[in-house]
Motif scaffolding. Structure first.
Motif, PDB file in Angstrom:
ATOM      1  N   GLU A  62      30.294  92.654   5.048  1.00  0.00           N
ATOM      2  CA  GLU A  62      30.192  94.097   5.251  1.00  0.00           C
ATOM      3  C   GLU A  62      28.913  94.516   5.975  1.00  0.00           C
ATOM      4  O   GLU A  62      28.935  95.460   6.772  1.00  0.00           O
ATOM      5  CB  GLU A  62      30.260  94.815   3.895  1.00  0.00           C
ATOM      6  N   LYS A  63      27.783  93.840   5.707  1.00  0.00           N
ATOM      7  CA  LYS A  63      26.503  94.325   6.219  1.00  0.00           C
ATOM      8  C   LYS A  63      25.812  93.393   7.215  1.00  0.00           C
ATOM      9  O   LYS A  63      25.163  93.855   8.144  1.00  0.00           O
ATOM     10  CB  LYS A  63      25.550  94.583   5.048  1.00  0.00           C
ATOM     11  N   ILE A  64      25.941  92.102   7.019  1.00  0.00           N
ATOM     12  CA  ILE A  64      25.170  91.163   7.846  1.00  0.00           C
ATOM     13  C   ILE A  64      25.940  90.736   9.084  1.00  0.00           C
ATOM     14  O   ILE A  64      25.404  90.775  10.197  1.00  0.00           O
ATOM     15  CB  ILE A  64      24.767  89.916   7.021  1.00  0.00           C
ATOM     16  N   LEU A 124      15.881  87.128   8.781  1.00  0.00           N
ATOM     17  CA  LEU A 124      15.390  86.483   9.997  1.00  0.00           C
ATOM     18  C   LEU A 124      16.375  86.663  11.152  1.00  0.00           C
ATOM     19  O   LEU A 124      15.993  86.970  12.285  1.00  0.00           O
ATOM     20  CB  LEU A 124      15.149  84.988   9.749  1.00  0.00           C
ATOM     21  N   LEU A 125      17.667  86.473  10.869  1.00  0.00           N
ATOM     22  CA  LEU A 125      18.673  86.587  11.916  1.00  0.00           C
ATOM     23  C   LEU A 125      18.839  88.035  12.374  1.00  0.00           C
ATOM     24  O   LEU A 125      19.027  88.300  13.565  1.00  0.00           O
ATOM     25  CB  LEU A 125      20.013  86.042  11.400  1.00  0.00           C
ATOM     26  N   SER A 126      18.758  88.980  11.437  1.00  0.00           N
ATOM     27  CA  SER A 126      18.940  90.388  11.787  1.00  0.00           C
ATOM     28  C   SER A 126      17.776  90.938  12.593  1.00  0.00           C
ATOM     29  O   SER A 126      17.931  91.943  13.308  1.00  0.00           O
ATOM     30  CB  SER A 126      19.109  91.224  10.511  1.00  0.00           C
ATOM     31  N   GLN A 168      16.104  95.106  12.981  1.00  0.00           N
ATOM     32  CA  GLN A 168      16.079  95.271  11.529  1.00  0.00           C
ATOM     33  C   GLN A 168      15.018  94.336  10.941  1.00  0.00           C
ATOM     34  O   GLN A 168      15.308  93.190  10.615  1.00  0.00           O
ATOM     35  CB  GLN A 168      17.458  94.940  10.944  1.00  0.00           C
ATOM     36  N   PRO A 169      13.774  94.793  10.830  1.00  0.00           N
ATOM     37  CA  PRO A 169      12.731  93.921  10.281  1.00  0.00           C
ATOM     38  C   PRO A 169      12.914  93.695   8.785  1.00  0.00           C
ATOM     39  O   PRO A 169      13.562  94.498   8.093  1.00  0.00           O
ATOM     40  CB  PRO A 169      11.440  94.707  10.559  1.00  0.00           C
TER      41      PRO A 169
END
Length: 353
Positions: free
Chosen positions: A346-348, A269-271, A285-286
């Motif tokens: 690392e990713k979010i 949701l945040l991305s 980023q869906p």
């Protein structure tokens, strides 16, 4: 007929108890295709004067939850179980007449589309004054004065003249303000706002949220804000509940959930939110896939078919065992804490800025 006293009927609530307490709420709809488990074991608390945000995609159970608090489901096709304690009174165990007396008086709702929620056949003033007369016994003159007062409180210019206008004569933002005036006319202790800023421009959205905050401080109401937009809740709510497929998957203070989210669904949701700091042309980023059918939800974690991190959980636990939501702050996720922290860093986190 035996008449129960208030003490016998409903024990006096403890001062330390939350004003609203929902426990293991289940709302199931009977359809020709089967039973839709729209809400399937939801629990949360809300204190007086506080604001709880409930977020999630369409179909996650947000609005169904709050309609059940108000008792607005069709009893012929809906089964509601669990506890909904409002100031110590279980709303799942009261008559329709008792609920009707509570609606608009002790609890009220702001619907997302004021144009359809307001009747086109009656003036705005009449629609505000009628519930006030019903719940307080006020005269028409007193109710009209109260309607003018409330229109003024919500920022409608020249309320003495606008009170006799019809909804179509108001702009979208003004209709939403009129809806808020109607909801607050009896000073309800619980206010449910169902996407109150939908279809409004950003400036009016901010005005509506500021208005709700100011009125909350004046009346001391507890507020539930339903939305799919995490950006809306950032500066408005105290606590956040993230729903997916009829269950809560994460909860905590709004700062904790937005700054240190713990569930892959919340990460998604945040991305997927646009950010002012993003580079021009940078793609959002869906979340892959679609929400599950609530007629036949997936086994285990309902989010696992869409989760990019389920493979990091040993033994395929996500596919056959439903993770539990811990008490207080936390997320219903099988991902080990150390791997969760590693993925987030690392990713979010780089996506969130």
């Amino acid at each position: 007929m035996t008449t129960l006293t208030k003490t016998e009927e409903t024990p006096a609530p403890n001062a330390a108890d939350p004003f609203l307490s929902v426990r293991d709420l289940r709302v199931h709809f009977s359809t020709e295709d089967g039973v839709v488990k729209a809400v399937n074991g939801l629990s949360f608390d809300l204190e007086r004067g506080k604001t709880l945000g409930i977020v999630g995609e369409s179909g996650s159970g947000k609005s169904v939850t709050n309609l059940s608090i108000l008792g607005l489901h069709n009893p012929q096709s809906t089964t509601v179980s669990g506890e909904i304690l409002l100031d110590g009174q279980d709303l799942t165990d009261v008559s329709g007449r008792q609920l009707e007396a509570l609606r608009g008086n002790k609890m009220a709702m702001i619907f997302q589309d004021a144009l359809t929620a307001l009747s086109p056949y009656y003036t705005v003033g009449r629609q505000i004054s009628e519930p006030y007369m019903k719940h307080t016994g006020a005269s028409k003159k007193e109710a009209r004065a109260r309607a003018i007062e409330m229109l003024g409180k919500v920022g409608i210019p020249d309320p003495k003249n606008r009170v006799d206008d019809y909804p179509h004569q108001f702009s979208g933002g003004m209709r939403q303000r009129a809806m808020i005036a109607m909801s607050l006319v009896c000073n309800p202790e619980l206010l449910i706002a169902d996407e109150p800023t939908t279809a409004l421009d950003v400036t009016v959205q901010a005005q509506i949220l500021d208005l709700l905050k100011d009125l909350q401080q004046e009346f001391g109401s507890a507020i539930i804000l339903i939305t799919h937009d995490l950006g809306v809740v950032a500066n408005f709510v105290d606590d956040l509940l993230v729903m997916y497929a009829g269950r809560a998957v994460e909860r905590g203070s709004v700062r904790e959930v937005l700054k240190q989210p713990q569930h892959p669904y919340t990460w998604g949701l945040l991305s997927s939110m646009p950010r002012l700091s993003s580079n021009v042309g940078e793609q959002l980023q869906p979340i892959p896939g679609s929400p599950p059918s609530l007629l036949n939800p997936p086994s285990g974690c309902a989010f696992h078919p869409r989760c990019a991190y389920a493979e990091l959980v040993d033994g395929g636990l996500c596919t056959h065992e439903r993770p539990l939501l811990p008490d207080g702050r936390g997320a219903a996720c099988h991902l080990p804490a150390d791997r969760k922290q590693q993925v987030f860093i690392e990713k979010i986190q780089p996506r969130l800025g």
